[in-house]
Design an enzyme around this catalytic site. Structure first.
Site, PDB file in Angstrom:
ATOM      1  N   ASN A   1      78.995  33.790  -6.715  1.00  0.00           N
ATOM      2  CA  ASN A   1      79.745  32.591  -7.088  1.00  0.00           C
ATOM      3  C   ASN A   1      80.608  32.916  -8.311  1.00  0.00           C
ATOM      4  O   ASN A   1      80.089  33.077  -9.412  1.00  0.00           O
ATOM      5  CB  ASN A   1      78.754  31.459  -7.398  1.00  0.00           C
ATOM      6  CG  ASN A   1      79.454  30.160  -7.778  1.00  0.00           C
ATOM      7  OD1 ASN A   1      80.658  30.140  -8.027  1.00  0.00           O
ATOM      8  ND2 ASN A   1      78.698  29.076  -7.838  1.00  0.00           N
TER       9      ASN A   1
ATOM     10  N   HIS B   1      84.061  26.645  -1.305  1.00  0.00           N
ATOM     11  CA  HIS B   1      83.520  27.250  -2.526  1.00  0.00           C
ATOM     12  C   HIS B   1      82.285  28.098  -2.172  1.00  0.00           C
ATOM     13  O   HIS B   1      81.396  27.641  -1.452  1.00  0.00           O
ATOM     14  CB  HIS B   1      83.150  26.147  -3.521  1.00  0.00           C
ATOM     15  CG  HIS B   1      82.475  26.670  -4.732  1.00  0.00           C
ATOM     16  ND1 HIS B   1      83.016  27.673  -5.502  1.00  0.00           N
ATOM     17  CD2 HIS B   1      81.289  26.342  -5.319  1.00  0.00           C
ATOM     18  CE1 HIS B   1      82.199  27.941  -6.506  1.00  0.00           C
ATOM     19  NE2 HIS B   1      81.142  27.151  -6.419  1.00  0.00           N
TER      20      HIS B   1
ATOM     21  N   CYS C   1      83.020  24.340 -10.929  1.00  0.00           N
ATOM     22  CA  CYS C   1      83.379  25.073  -9.706  1.00  0.00           C
ATOM     23  C   CYS C   1      84.486  24.392  -8.899  1.00  0.00           C
ATOM     24  O   CYS C   1      84.986  24.974  -7.942  1.00  0.00           O
ATOM     25  CB  CYS C   1      82.147  25.300  -8.841  1.00  0.00           C
ATOM     26  SG  CYS C   1      80.981  26.434  -9.600  1.00  0.00           S
TER      27      CYS C   1
HETATM   28  C1  LIG Z   1      69.117  28.534  -6.830  1.00  0.00           C
HETATM   29  C2  LIG Z   1      68.682  28.503  -5.376  1.00  0.00           C
HETATM   30  C3  LIG Z   1      69.213  29.733  -4.651  1.00  0.00           C
HETATM   31  C4  LIG Z   1      67.168  28.524  -5.327  1.00  0.00           C
HETATM   32  O1  LIG Z   1      66.729  28.470  -3.976  1.00  0.00           O
HETATM   33  P1  LIG Z   1      65.550  27.485  -3.560  1.00  0.00           P
HETATM   34  O2  LIG Z   1      65.305  27.718  -2.131  1.00  0.00           O
HETATM   35  O3  LIG Z   1      65.947  26.103  -3.977  1.00  0.00           O
HETATM   36  O4  LIG Z   1      64.362  28.031  -4.404  1.00  0.00           O
HETATM   37  P2  LIG Z   1      63.447  27.267  -5.441  1.00  0.00           P
HETATM   38  O5  LIG Z   1      64.217  26.983  -6.686  1.00  0.00           O
HETATM   39  O6  LIG Z   1      62.774  26.130  -4.740  1.00  0.00           O
HETATM   40  O7  LIG Z   1      62.374  28.370  -5.704  1.00  0.00           O
HETATM   41  C5  LIG Z   1      61.429  28.766  -4.730  1.00  0.00           C
HETATM   42  C6  LIG Z   1      60.527  29.788  -5.345  1.00  0.00           C
HETATM   43  O8  LIG Z   1      61.273  30.999  -5.568  1.00  0.00           O
HETATM   44  C7  LIG Z   1      61.163  31.376  -6.923  1.00  0.00           C
HETATM   45  N1  LIG Z   1      62.431  31.986  -7.359  1.00  0.00           N
HETATM   46  C8  LIG Z   1      63.465  31.423  -8.010  1.00  0.00           C
HETATM   47  N2  LIG Z   1      64.427  32.334  -8.207  1.00  0.00           N
HETATM   48  C9  LIG Z   1      63.985  33.486  -7.657  1.00  0.00           C
HETATM   49  C10 LIG Z   1      64.539  34.764  -7.541  1.00  0.00           C
HETATM   50  N3  LIG Z   1      65.764  35.093  -8.019  1.00  0.00           N
HETATM   51  N4  LIG Z   1      63.822  35.721  -6.891  1.00  0.00           N
HETATM   52  C11 LIG Z   1      62.595  35.472  -6.409  1.00  0.00           C
HETATM   53  N5  LIG Z   1      62.015  34.252  -6.490  1.00  0.00           N
HETATM   54  C12 LIG Z   1      62.702  33.280  -7.103  1.00  0.00           C
HETATM   55  C13 LIG Z   1      60.875  30.100  -7.673  1.00  0.00           C
HETATM   56  O9  LIG Z   1      60.243  30.361  -8.913  1.00  0.00           O
HETATM   57  C14 LIG Z   1      59.991  29.381  -6.698  1.00  0.00           C
HETATM   58  O10 LIG Z   1      58.677  29.897  -6.797  1.00  0.00           O
HETATM   59  P3  LIG Z   1      57.423  28.933  -6.741  1.00  0.00           P
HETATM   60  O11 LIG Z   1      57.495  28.283  -5.375  1.00  0.00           O
HETATM   61  O12 LIG Z   1      56.289  29.875  -6.926  1.00  0.00           O
HETATM   62  O13 LIG Z   1      57.609  27.973  -7.860  1.00  0.00           O
HETATM   63  C15 LIG Z   1      69.176  27.221  -4.662  1.00  0.00           C
HETATM   64  O14 LIG Z   1      68.476  26.107  -5.144  1.00  0.00           O
HETATM   65  C16 LIG Z   1      70.628  26.988  -4.845  1.00  0.00           C
HETATM   66  O15 LIG Z   1      71.445  27.742  -4.360  1.00  0.00           O
HETATM   67  N6  LIG Z   1      71.017  25.877  -5.511  1.00  0.00           N
HETATM   68  C17 LIG Z   1      72.379  25.568  -5.745  1.00  0.00           C
HETATM   69  C18 LIG Z   1      72.843  26.351  -6.909  1.00  0.00           C
HETATM   70  C19 LIG Z   1      74.322  26.400  -7.003  1.00  0.00           C
HETATM   71  O16 LIG Z   1      74.973  26.568  -6.012  1.00  0.00           O
HETATM   72  N7  LIG Z   1      74.853  26.268  -8.217  1.00  0.00           N
HETATM   73  C20 LIG Z   1      76.221  26.318  -8.461  1.00  0.00           C
HETATM   74  C21 LIG Z   1      76.828  25.067  -7.927  1.00  0.00           C
HETATM   75  S1  LIG Z   1      78.525  25.184  -7.889  1.00  0.00           S
END
Ligand SMILES: CC(C)(COP(=O)(O)OP(=O)(O)OC[C@H]1O[C@@H](n2cnc3c(N)ncnc32)[C@H](O)[C@@H]1OP(=O)(O)O)[C@@H](O)C(=O)NCCC(=O)NCCS
Length: 331
Positions: free
Chosen positions: A286, A256, A116
């Site tokens: 993204n 970004h 990214c």
């Molecule tokens: C991916 C992201 C949105 C997840 O958000 P989060 O708040 O960290 O959520 P978690 O991964 O802790 O998941 C929380 C819960 O939601 C659930 N969950 C994950 N994806 C889900 C979705 N699309 N819809 C509904 N629930 C979802 C998980 O299974 C978890 O459930 P549990 O508590 O029963 O285990 C976040 O971590 C993120 O943006 N990370 C950075 C990713 C990124 O930017 N990548 C590119 C970098 S350039």
């Protein structure tokens, strides 16, 4: 004699027509609009549906948009840097194909891959070539067909990414406008947390890797989020400190578009007013190498000559950084 700086003199962009909304995604995986919006800020993303078209198609369209708007002869372009994490094919540089297709027949071209941060790093490379005096017109394209590497049964990644492309032209400037400073970093610790496991030299493609879905992006979202928040905010505040800029001096933050919460945290550290923080994540998700030039294209009309813009990115690797640039023209 005043030093030659490298300024952006034109912008172009392209996104495919097909709109993949949160509601459509919620029919494909166990998710919903409320969860996606509150955790990421994303409402919809664009997807290049045509199976026979790759990332080059997006890049060519963005470059053609720029060439038409700026009304330049592509034969004048000296160099094309193609920032992407999703090249058309392995080995042969996608940029070389793109340059030929847009008629940049006097240019040389290659791909630049830093996940990214590809476009941000590309800004550093493009401006260095201009500042050195070696080239006069460097076209930097950021393009990714993320849908080609996403598993649409994996709700932790398919909600985030979209397809798109943007392009900018860098040219010499004698008024001191353009790139002022950069702070670029990387840390190989990130390799474990955001990657495609197979298809590279450590794990070549096999029937097993295909069966195990190892050709799709996998990430540890929580860890990536944590590193992204602290590093993007650190880099942006460092570049401000180094250039004696306060939140009042910065006109725009172009960050970004990975997650609205990461962008908000960066803006908070920079003490920026909400209206200076440019966002289009709700419409595109993204788009990896395309987020920064898509923002430039969407908000170009608001920029004034001399505006102070801080760019920031974070990506796989890990790779991240910040660039301070003075805008060089009124639209
Ligand atoms: C991916 C992201 C949105 C997840 O958000 P989060 O708040 O960290 O959520 P978690 O991964 O802790 O998941 C929380 C819960 O939601 C659930 N969950 C994950 N994806 C889900 C979705 N699309 N819809 C509904 N629930 C979802 C998980 O299974 C978890 O459930 P549990 O508590 O029963 O285990 C976040 O971590 C993120 O943006 N990370 C950075 C990713 C990124 O930017 N990548 C590119 C970098 S350039």
């Amino acid at each position: 004699m005043s030093k030659t700086t490298a300024a952006i003199t034109a912008v172009g962009a392209y996104v495919p027509d097909y709109v993949l909304t949160n509601d459509i995604l919620s029919t494909m995986v166990d998710t919903n609009d409320e969860w996606i919006t509150s955790r990421t800020g994303i409402k919809e993303r664009r997807i290049l549906k045509d199976k026979d078209k790759g990332t080059s198609y997006l890049g060519i369209k963005a470059a053609e948009d720029l060439i038409a708007k700026k009304n330049i002869d592509p034969k004048e372009i000296d160099m094309v840097i193609f920032a992407t994490a999703t090249p058309d094919i392995m080995v042969a540089a996608t940029g070389a194909y793109v340059a030929s297709q847009i008629g940049a027949v006097n240019a040389f071209s290659y791909d630049l891959q830093a996940a990214c941060s590809s476009f941000l790093y590309g800004m550093s490379t493009a401006t260095s070539y201009i500042e050195s005096g070696r080239y006069k017109k460097v076209l930097l394209i950021g393009a990714d067909k993320m849908s080609s590497i996403i598993d649409y049964t994996d709700r932790t990644t398919c909600i985030i990414f979209g397809d798109g492309a943007g392009a900018v032209l860098f040219e010499p400037n004698t008024e001191g406008l353009g790139l002022q400073d950069e702070y670029l970093r990387s840390d190989g610790i990130g390799r474990e947390f955001l990657k495609i496991e197979a298809g590279g030299s450590t794990l070549p493609a096999s029937e097993e890797t295909v069966a195990n879905k190892q050709h799709f992006v996998k990430q540890d979202g929580k860890t990536v989020f944590k590193y992204a928040v602290s590093n993007m905010a650190d880099a942006s505040s460092k570049i401000m400190e180094r250039n004696n800029l306060t939140g009042n001096d910065v006109n725009w933050l172009i960050a970004h578009q990975a997650n609205k919460r990461i962008i908000d945290a960066t803006a908070k550290r920079m003490e920026l007013d909400h209206n200076k923080v440019l966002m289009n994540i709700e419409r595109y998700g993204n788009t990896t190498s395309a987020t920064l030039p898509l923002l430039l294209s969407d908000f170009e009309k608001q920029f004034k000559k001399g505006d102070n813009i801080v760019f920031a990115s974070f990506g796989g690797g890990f790779t991240w950084g910040s660039i301070y640039l003075k805008w060089a023209y009124n639209s």
